[in-house]
Design a protein around this motif. Structure first.
Motif, PDB file in Angstrom:
ATOM      1  N   ILE A 157       0.832  -1.109   0.131  1.00  0.00           N
ATOM      2  CA  ILE A 157      -0.196   0.072  -0.030  1.00  0.00           C
ATOM      3  C   ILE A 157       0.919   1.302   0.013  1.00  0.00           C
ATOM      4  CG2 ILE A 157       0.025   0.281   2.540  1.00  0.00           C
ATOM      5  CD1 ILE A 157      -3.225   0.795   2.035  1.00  0.00           C
ATOM      6  N   VAL A 158       0.338   2.583  -0.474  1.00  0.00           N
ATOM      7  CA  VAL A 158       0.996   3.601  -0.473  1.00  0.00           C
ATOM      8  C   VAL A 158       1.758   4.121   1.111  1.00  0.00           C
ATOM      9  CG1 VAL A 158      -0.288   4.540  -2.579  1.00  0.00           C
ATOM     10  CG2 VAL A 158      -0.918   5.036  -0.328  1.00  0.00           C
ATOM     11  N   GLU A 159       2.998   4.632   0.789  1.00  0.00           N
ATOM     12  CA  GLU A 159       3.467   4.948   2.073  1.00  0.00           C
ATOM     13  C   GLU A 159       2.567   5.737   2.988  1.00  0.00           C
ATOM     14  OE1 GLU A 159       7.371   6.460   1.014  1.00  0.00           O
ATOM     15  OE2 GLU A 159       7.986   4.326   0.835  1.00  0.00           O
ATOM     16  N   ILE A 209     -10.574   6.584  -4.655  1.00  0.00           N
ATOM     17  CA  ILE A 209     -10.653   6.700  -3.256  1.00  0.00           C
ATOM     18  C   ILE A 209     -10.903   5.246  -2.583  1.00  0.00           C
ATOM     19  CG2 ILE A 209     -11.743   7.742  -1.238  1.00  0.00           C
ATOM     20  CD1 ILE A 209      -9.435   9.325  -2.622  1.00  0.00           C
ATOM     21  N   GLU A 210     -11.926   4.628  -3.471  1.00  0.00           N
ATOM     22  CA  GLU A 210     -12.412   3.241  -2.791  1.00  0.00           C
ATOM     23  C   GLU A 210     -11.641   2.292  -3.502  1.00  0.00           C
ATOM     24  OE1 GLU A 210     -14.499   2.396  -0.658  1.00  0.00           O
ATOM     25  OE2 GLU A 210     -15.507   4.045  -0.233  1.00  0.00           O
ATOM     26  N   PHE A 211     -11.342   1.928  -4.827  1.00  0.00           N
ATOM     27  CA  PHE A 211     -10.508   0.747  -5.278  1.00  0.00           C
ATOM     28  C   PHE A 211      -9.570   1.033  -6.253  1.00  0.00           C
ATOM     29  CE2 PHE A 211     -14.466  -0.889  -3.646  1.00  0.00           C
ATOM     30  CZ  PHE A 211     -14.157  -1.928  -3.237  1.00  0.00           C
ATOM     31  N   GLY A 212      -9.007   2.274  -5.992  1.00  0.00           N
ATOM     32  CA  GLY A 212      -7.832   2.713  -6.959  1.00  0.00           C
ATOM     33  C   GLY A 212      -6.453   2.102  -6.737  1.00  0.00           C
ATOM     34  N   LEU A 213      -5.690   1.813  -7.517  1.00  0.00           N
ATOM     35  CA  LEU A 213      -4.367   1.713  -7.553  1.00  0.00           C
ATOM     36  C   LEU A 213      -3.530   2.564  -8.076  1.00  0.00           C
ATOM     37  CD1 LEU A 213      -4.411  -2.137  -9.121  1.00  0.00           C
ATOM     38  CD2 LEU A 213      -4.512  -1.645  -6.598  1.00  0.00           C
ATOM     39  N   VAL A 214      -2.112   2.504  -7.501  1.00  0.00           N
ATOM     40  CA  VAL A 214      -1.195   3.639  -7.994  1.00  0.00           C
ATOM     41  C   VAL A 214       0.196   3.151  -8.017  1.00  0.00           C
ATOM     42  CG1 VAL A 214      -0.927   4.366  -5.559  1.00  0.00           C
ATOM     43  CG2 VAL A 214      -0.585   6.157  -7.250  1.00  0.00           C
ATOM     44  N   ARG A 215       0.970   3.718  -8.968  1.00  0.00           N
ATOM     45  CA  ARG A 215       2.340   3.547  -9.106  1.00  0.00           C
ATOM     46  C   ARG A 215       3.252   4.347  -7.776  1.00  0.00           C
ATOM     47  NH1 ARG A 215       3.234  -0.029 -13.027  1.00  0.00           N
ATOM     48  NH2 ARG A 215       1.839  -0.150 -14.649  1.00  0.00           N
ATOM     49  N   GLU A 216       3.951   3.703  -7.196  1.00  0.00           N
ATOM     50  CA  GLU A 216       4.739   4.235  -6.224  1.00  0.00           C
ATOM     51  C   GLU A 216       6.271   3.597  -6.197  1.00  0.00           C
ATOM     52  OE1 GLU A 216       3.471   6.209  -2.370  1.00  0.00           O
ATOM     53  OE2 GLU A 216       4.098   3.966  -1.699  1.00  0.00           O
ATOM     54  N   LYS A 217       7.405   4.331  -6.303  1.00  0.00           N
ATOM     55  CA  LYS A 217       8.736   3.928  -6.448  1.00  0.00           C
ATOM     56  C   LYS A 217       8.806   2.580  -7.434  1.00  0.00           C
ATOM     57  CE  LYS A 217       9.671   5.858  -1.722  1.00  0.00           C
ATOM     58  NZ  LYS A 217      10.258   5.492  -0.479  1.00  0.00           N
ATOM     59  N   GLY A 218       8.266   2.616  -8.422  1.00  0.00           N
ATOM     60  CA  GLY A 218       8.359   1.487  -9.428  1.00  0.00           C
ATOM     61  C   GLY A 218       7.430   0.319  -9.133  1.00  0.00           C
ATOM     62  N   VAL A 264       3.392  -1.093  -8.335  1.00  0.00           N
ATOM     63  CA  VAL A 264       1.878  -1.139  -8.315  1.00  0.00           C
ATOM     64  C   VAL A 264       1.397  -1.260  -6.840  1.00  0.00           C
ATOM     65  CG1 VAL A 264      -0.549  -1.368  -9.119  1.00  0.00           C
ATOM     66  CG2 VAL A 264       1.365  -1.358 -10.548  1.00  0.00           C
ATOM     67  N   ARG A 265       0.879  -0.182  -6.334  1.00  0.00           N
ATOM     68  CA  ARG A 265       0.287  -0.330  -4.992  1.00  0.00           C
ATOM     69  C   ARG A 265      -1.285   0.238  -4.586  1.00  0.00           C
ATOM     70  NH1 ARG A 265       5.447   1.904  -1.316  1.00  0.00           N
ATOM     71  NH2 ARG A 265       6.986   0.386  -1.981  1.00  0.00           N
ATOM     72  N   ILE A 266      -1.629  -0.466  -3.533  1.00  0.00           N
ATOM     73  CA  ILE A 266      -2.975  -0.070  -3.257  1.00  0.00           C
ATOM     74  C   ILE A 266      -2.864   1.430  -2.805  1.00  0.00           C
ATOM     75  CG2 ILE A 266      -4.712  -0.795  -1.525  1.00  0.00           C
ATOM     76  CD1 ILE A 266      -3.661  -3.526  -1.585  1.00  0.00           C
ATOM     77  N   LEU A 267      -4.303   1.790  -3.156  1.00  0.00           N
ATOM     78  CA  LEU A 267      -4.714   3.326  -2.814  1.00  0.00           C
ATOM     79  C   LEU A 267      -5.984   3.265  -1.858  1.00  0.00           C
ATOM     80  CD1 LEU A 267      -4.445   6.265  -2.506  1.00  0.00           C
ATOM     81  CD2 LEU A 267      -5.583   6.546  -4.770  1.00  0.00           C
ATOM     82  N   GLY A 268      -7.078   2.407  -2.651  1.00  0.00           N
ATOM     83  CA  GLY A 268      -8.161   2.649  -2.050  1.00  0.00           C
ATOM     84  C   GLY A 268      -8.662   1.972  -0.833  1.00  0.00           C
TER      85      GLY A 268
END
Length: 251
Positions: free
Chosen positions: A51-53, A175-184, A186-190
């Motif tokens: 998940i995002v930091e 906000i509910e079910f998004g994913l996002v790239r972080e530090k190379g 794919v991580r959870i956002l939602g």
């Protein structure tokens, strides 16, 4: 559609205030507090590296692992100091109009109930674990909190203009079910993924699930499932892309 319903009462406060209820924290049983502790411990272990930091920063800053279901007064004292947001208790799903009006005033609705032990892995209706554990840590981040407040204003205006479907889809795919790239990676956002033991890892690893690059235009045009695990996720390039999407006019 998003949060919780209750019998609306006359209230001299904001238009959404009639949907709030007392959290009733003292009525939670020892078993219900233990359910929170089980959910918190295993979800926190599961999400490590997934998940995002900013999520773990908020989790630590708000003390959500202090033991048992958080009491909203104590939680709000910490959250208000960090970003000016606060939580209110509700009893079930509230109308979209009230939900976005709450966000516009930096208020987040939290269910006044928690799932049973038989529902640990998946729950269709959002409970206090989903609402607090899934959503509130991100509201402890200033950039996300400010973007959410702005998005609340956008949602109120969009619904009034007959574009509620667009704002609902953008919310869902970020906000509910998004994913996002972080530090190379794919991580959870939602929050729907952050609070789901059954879907969190699946969203990142299941090869049968479709993952598309997130754009605001694509999000508002993409339908979603609210009654089952998602067959599709949108992946934002970075957190800046998500913040920008929430703070700009709808496509």
């Amino acid at each position: 559609m998003f949060k919780h319903f209750a019998t609306q009462e006359e209230d001299a406060g904001p238009g959404w205030a009639g949907w709030t209820v007392d959290q009733g924290w003292s009525r939670f049983t020892a078993e219900e507090h233990e359910t929170w502790d089980i959910l918190h411990a295993r979800q926190t272990a599961l999400l490590d590296g997934l998940i995002v930091e900013r999520f773990f920063d908020g989790l630590a800053g708000l003390g959500l692992g202090d033991g048992g279901i958080p009491e909203l007064g104590r939680l709000n004292a910490r959250l208000l100091r960090l970003t000016g947001w606060r939580c209110v208790a509700v009893a079930g799903l509230v109308p979209d109009e009230a939900f976005f009006a709450m966000l516009a005033e930096s208020v987040f609705p939290v269910g006044n109930f928690i799932r049973t032990r038989a529902q640990l892995d998946y729950l269709e209706e959002p409970d206090c674990f989903h609402d607090i554990y899934g959503h509130v840590p991100m509201l402890a981040d200033r950039a996300v909190a400010d973007a959410m407040q702005k998005f609340g204003e956008t949602g109120v205006a969009a619904i009034a203009a007959g574009h509620g479907d667009k704002v609902a889809r953008l919310y869902w795919h970020t906000i509910e079910f998004g994913l996002v790239r972080e530090k190379g990676a794919v991580r959870i956002l939602g929050a729907g993924l952050a609070s789901s033991f059954g879907e969190a890892r699946k969203s990142l690893e299941d090869e049968a699930i479709e993952r598309r690059r997130f754009t605001p235009e694509g999000a508002v045009a993409t339908a979603y499932r609210h009654d089952a695990m998602q067959p599709l996720y949108l992946v934002a390039d970075d957190m800046d892309a998500v913040v920008a999407a929430l703070t700009r006019p709808l496509p």
